[in-house]
Write an enzyme that holds these catalytic residues in place. Structure first.
Site, PDB file in Angstrom:
ATOM      1  N   TYR A  78     -53.523  26.914   4.363  1.00  0.00           N
ATOM      2  CA  TYR A  78     -53.820  28.208   3.834  1.00  0.00           C
ATOM      3  C   TYR A  78     -55.385  28.392   3.557  1.00  0.00           C
ATOM      4  O   TYR A  78     -55.913  29.272   3.865  1.00  0.00           O
ATOM      5  CB  TYR A  78     -53.003  28.451   2.318  1.00  0.00           C
ATOM      6  CG  TYR A  78     -53.434  29.783   1.837  1.00  0.00           C
ATOM      7  CD1 TYR A  78     -52.281  31.001   2.247  1.00  0.00           C
ATOM      8  CD2 TYR A  78     -54.234  30.286   1.023  1.00  0.00           C
ATOM      9  CE1 TYR A  78     -52.541  32.216   1.798  1.00  0.00           C
ATOM     10  CE2 TYR A  78     -54.492  31.400   0.622  1.00  0.00           C
ATOM     11  CZ  TYR A  78     -53.666  32.547   0.923  1.00  0.00           C
ATOM     12  OH  TYR A  78     -53.707  33.826   0.592  1.00  0.00           O
ATOM     13  N   PHE A 130     -67.484  55.545  17.560  1.00  0.00           N
ATOM     14  CA  PHE A 130     -66.267  55.141  18.302  1.00  0.00           C
ATOM     15  C   PHE A 130     -65.165  55.466  17.069  1.00  0.00           C
ATOM     16  O   PHE A 130     -65.600  55.431  15.668  1.00  0.00           O
ATOM     17  CB  PHE A 130     -66.175  53.375  18.172  1.00  0.00           C
ATOM     18  CG  PHE A 130     -64.964  52.813  18.941  1.00  0.00           C
ATOM     19  CD1 PHE A 130     -64.554  52.977  20.181  1.00  0.00           C
ATOM     20  CD2 PHE A 130     -64.014  52.122  18.016  1.00  0.00           C
ATOM     21  CE1 PHE A 130     -63.509  52.465  20.844  1.00  0.00           C
ATOM     22  CE2 PHE A 130     -62.774  51.839  18.526  1.00  0.00           C
ATOM     23  CZ  PHE A 130     -62.566  51.890  19.679  1.00  0.00           C
ATOM     24  N   THR A 131     -63.781  55.563  17.449  1.00  0.00           N
ATOM     25  CA  THR A 131     -62.905  56.126  16.833  1.00  0.00           C
ATOM     26  C   THR A 131     -62.721  55.488  15.325  1.00  0.00           C
ATOM     27  O   THR A 131     -62.569  56.117  14.422  1.00  0.00           O
ATOM     28  CB  THR A 131     -61.534  56.144  17.744  1.00  0.00           C
ATOM     29  OG1 THR A 131     -61.120  54.686  18.086  1.00  0.00           O
ATOM     30  CG2 THR A 131     -61.549  56.996  18.955  1.00  0.00           C
ATOM     31  N   ASP A 221     -72.029  46.763  16.212  1.00  0.00           N
ATOM     32  CA  ASP A 221     -70.732  46.858  16.642  1.00  0.00           C
ATOM     33  C   ASP A 221     -70.925  45.872  17.938  1.00  0.00           C
ATOM     34  O   ASP A 221     -71.175  46.114  19.061  1.00  0.00           O
ATOM     35  CB  ASP A 221     -70.234  47.974  16.944  1.00  0.00           C
ATOM     36  CG  ASP A 221     -68.552  47.830  17.420  1.00  0.00           C
ATOM     37  OD1 ASP A 221     -68.153  46.730  17.785  1.00  0.00           O
ATOM     38  OD2 ASP A 221     -67.865  48.720  17.339  1.00  0.00           O
ATOM     39  N   LYS A 264     -61.809  41.852  22.464  1.00  0.00           N
ATOM     40  CA  LYS A 264     -62.424  42.335  23.773  1.00  0.00           C
ATOM     41  C   LYS A 264     -63.246  41.386  24.537  1.00  0.00           C
ATOM     42  O   LYS A 264     -62.919  40.487  25.117  1.00  0.00           O
ATOM     43  CB  LYS A 264     -63.326  43.553  23.564  1.00  0.00           C
ATOM     44  CG  LYS A 264     -62.920  44.469  22.339  1.00  0.00           C
ATOM     45  CD  LYS A 264     -61.830  45.517  22.794  1.00  0.00           C
ATOM     46  CE  LYS A 264     -61.097  46.181  21.823  1.00  0.00           C
ATOM     47  NZ  LYS A 264     -61.920  47.099  20.883  1.00  0.00           N
ATOM     48  N   ARG A 388     -59.686  59.956  26.822  1.00  0.00           N
ATOM     49  CA  ARG A 388     -60.989  59.785  26.247  1.00  0.00           C
ATOM     50  C   ARG A 388     -61.617  61.054  26.120  1.00  0.00           C
ATOM     51  O   ARG A 388     -62.713  61.194  26.839  1.00  0.00           O
ATOM     52  CB  ARG A 388     -61.856  58.500  26.352  1.00  0.00           C
ATOM     53  CG  ARG A 388     -61.378  57.186  25.908  1.00  0.00           C
ATOM     54  CD  ARG A 388     -61.429  57.175  24.542  1.00  0.00           C
ATOM     55  NE  ARG A 388     -61.038  55.889  23.951  1.00  0.00           N
ATOM     56  CZ  ARG A 388     -60.344  55.718  22.700  1.00  0.00           C
ATOM     57  NH1 ARG A 388     -59.605  56.965  22.399  1.00  0.00           N
ATOM     58  NH2 ARG A 388     -60.100  54.699  22.302  1.00  0.00           N
ATOM     59  N   PHE A 455     -54.732  60.515  18.739  1.00  0.00           N
ATOM     60  CA  PHE A 455     -54.642  60.010  20.199  1.00  0.00           C
ATOM     61  C   PHE A 455     -53.537  59.070  20.344  1.00  0.00           C
ATOM     62  O   PHE A 455     -52.953  59.104  21.464  1.00  0.00           O
ATOM     63  CB  PHE A 455     -55.782  59.571  20.880  1.00  0.00           C
ATOM     64  CG  PHE A 455     -56.482  58.410  20.113  1.00  0.00           C
ATOM     65  CD1 PHE A 455     -57.384  58.800  19.331  1.00  0.00           C
ATOM     66  CD2 PHE A 455     -56.225  57.165  20.629  1.00  0.00           C
ATOM     67  CE1 PHE A 455     -58.297  57.575  18.505  1.00  0.00           C
ATOM     68  CE2 PHE A 455     -56.979  56.026  20.194  1.00  0.00           C
ATOM     69  CZ  PHE A 455     -57.774  56.320  19.192  1.00  0.00           C
TER      70      PHE A 455
HETATM   71  C1  LIG Z   1     -61.745  48.113  19.636  1.00  0.00           C
HETATM   72  C2  LIG Z   1     -63.039  48.493  19.155  1.00  0.00           C
HETATM   73  C3  LIG Z   1     -63.244  48.557  17.649  1.00  0.00           C
HETATM   74  C4  LIG Z   1     -61.934  48.303  16.748  1.00  0.00           C
HETATM   75  O1  LIG Z   1     -61.280  47.019  16.880  1.00  0.00           O
HETATM   76  P1  LIG Z   1     -59.865  46.704  16.963  1.00  0.00           P
HETATM   77  O2  LIG Z   1     -59.968  45.226  17.093  1.00  0.00           O
HETATM   78  O3  LIG Z   1     -59.083  47.660  17.917  1.00  0.00           O
HETATM   79  O4  LIG Z   1     -59.588  46.784  15.390  1.00  0.00           O
HETATM   80  C5  LIG Z   1     -64.343  48.814  17.255  1.00  0.00           C
HETATM   81  N1  LIG Z   1     -65.402  49.173  18.317  1.00  0.00           N
HETATM   82  C6  LIG Z   1     -65.617  49.208  19.388  1.00  0.00           C
HETATM   83  C7  LIG Z   1     -66.579  49.296  20.295  1.00  0.00           C
HETATM   84  C8  LIG Z   1     -64.011  48.695  20.144  1.00  0.00           C
HETATM   85  O5  LIG Z   1     -64.022  48.846  21.339  1.00  0.00           O
END
Ligand SMILES: *Cc1c(COP(=O)(O)O)cnc(C)c1O
Length: 463
Positions: A78, A130-131, A221, A264, A388, A455
């Site tokens: 843990y 970004f969303t 980011d 990613k 998009r 979306f």
């Molecule tokens: C996917 C993404 C996020 C969010 O990350 P999640 O792992 O999906 O929560 C933030 N910024 C960018 C540029 C992304 O592509």
């Protein structure tokens, strides 16, 4: 037909396949049924009904044998898992940050960071939204302000660094609202919503100087910062002979903190983190993560997932890996360019973006041409892509009006190390088939609209 003699020497991926996952081939009548059931939203399709899944590069990566071996070495204690310390070391070594807070994925880090740094009434400038990033900024009471260069909004413009920040726009915001109302500048390496376009090193370095003068921190980011580093190596004066790893470290050095979706760049299926050089922010984030994610040494992840992330970081900065990764995206994009199909130029890092506004020019944006194009592609071949455009842009939180962005795109996203060149050919040929039938395409009307990030779950009917 005889194969033409090559005019170039080919490169191939620096890996071979050890395990395969069968995928189902469907018929057109089956797919027509599936897309109606899914409300013309590719997010609502079952993965089983998809042949080639180019929905996203998020969490869809193929892990290496070395990562899978690491999964067996998960320390599921843990508190104080050994894998957490591996991850921390890897982030410090490759991204350069002193402190690390793991989170279950990127938005977990964005949530915590936004809550700590943003006060109601603040403004958060960024190189396009970004969303999830913007939503967390808004939920914390902030207003996102787009300060990306104008070239980013023009799909045909060939600017090599369309992810750059426009300092004129940023300076105007600082003059208007004052630096005190700007908790940080939010920059992304390879800007997803601009078509996977990179930011130059010179641009981030100059941003650092400008922000330091005003006492404004920079939050990066870092989700696709390694892909950004590869573009710097390929396109920016003075970086041709540097390793991706070296470039990444310099790039991150200009930001005070980073949020990361490890799903990613870093070749895993789940995971994220918040990293910073600011001890005060670290203390607060480490405290808050126990409320929303889990203890500060696992942040909602299993030990094995943190191990896979630590090993994935090392693999993802490899120059040959990056060349094959972005080379595959270029291969797909170049076919479409050669066939005169309108796509966002230059070709992006993680995806090829179809210009749905140009392809379905007869469908008004209020009838969601990109959403319709993604559905038509699926019907044609079982290739799954994503919208998009206007659907992703959602509504203005103050006025409730729909936001109609300049870019109305369909994203064909390549998962890392998953599909072969033959899969890529099938996808390209399907885009061509749909393009050639474009005059028969019809728009959509939205019949169900969720409140947040619509979306993902919105439903449509054909007009
Ligand atoms: C996917 C993404 C996020 C969010 O990350 P999640 O792992 O999906 O929560 C933030 N910024 C960018 C540029 C992304 O592509």
């Amino acid at each position: 037909m005889p194969y033409p003699k090559p005019t170039r020497r080919s490169w191939a991926e620096p890996w071979k396949v050890k395990m395969v996952e069968p995928i189902r081939m469907t018929t057109r009548p089956q797919r027509e049924r599936c897309i109606v059931e899914a409300g013309y939203n590719t997010f609502l399709l079952r993965s089983e009904d998809v042949y080639i899944d180019l929905l996203t590069d998020s969490g869809t990566n193929a892990m290496s044998d070395n990562q899978w071996a690491g999964m067996m070495l998960g320390d599921e204690a843990y508190a104080g898992s050994r894998n957490f310390y591996h991850l921390w070391e890897a982030v410090t070594e490759y991204y350069g940050y002193k402190y690390l807070v793991p989170t279950h994925q990127g938005r977990g880090a964005e949530h915590i960071l936004s809550k700590i740094m943003i006060k109601p009434g603040d403004f958060v400038p960024g190189n396009r939204y970004f969303t999830t990033t913007r939503l967390h900024q808004e939920l914390a009471g902030g207003t996102f302000v787009d300060v990306i260069i104008d070239e980013a909004h023009d799909p045909a413009n060939e600017h090599p660094f369309k992810g750059n920040v426009d300092f004129g726009k940023l300076q105007r915001l600082i003059d208007e609202v004052g630096a005190k109302k700007i908790p940080y500048v939010s920059v992304a390496g390879t800007v997803n919503m601009a078509g996977g376009q990179p930011q130059s090193m010179a641009n981030l370095r100059a941003l650092r100087e400008l922000c330091s003068r005003h006492g404004i921190p920079i939050v990066l980011d870092a989700t696709r910062a390694i892909e950004n580093a590869y573009f710097i190596q390929q396109r920016e004066e003075g970086y041709r002979n540097k390793k991706v790893a070296e470039i990444l470290k310099e790039y991150c050095s200009y930001a005070d903190s980073s949020t990361m979706s490890a799903k990613k760049d870093t070749l895993t299926n789940i995971g994220g983190w918040l990293a910073t050089n600011d001890q005060g922010l670290f203390e607060e984030a480490r405290n808050m993560v126990v409320v929303y994610e889990g203890l500060h040494t696992y942040g909602g992840l299993a030990g094995r997932d943190m191990e896979a992330m630590a090993r994935g970081i090392v693999e993802s900065v490899d120059d040959d890996h990056m060349r094959a990764r972005i080379g595959q995206v270029e291969y797909l994009g170049q076919h479409l360019i050669d066939w005169a199909i309108p796509i966002v130029r230059p070709i992006g890092g993680h995806a090829v973006f179809l210009d749905a506004r140009a392809i379905y020019a007869h469908i008004p944006q209020s009838q969601y041409p990109a959403q319709a194009l993604a559905a038509d592609l699926y019907i044609d071949s079982g290739v799954r892509s994503m919208e998009r455009g206007a659907v992703s842009a959602g509504r203005d939180p103050k006025t409730g009006e729909e936001r109609f962005p300049k870019l109305e795109l369909v994203r064909l996203t390549l998962p890392r190390r998953v599909y072969t060149q033959a899969h890529t050919d099938v996808a390209a040929e399907s885009v061509l088939a749909v393009y050639e039938q474009r005059e028969q395409a019809r728009g959509l009307k939205m019949v169900y609209e969720p409140k947040y990030l619509r979306f993902f779950q919105a439903r449509f009917e054909q007009i």
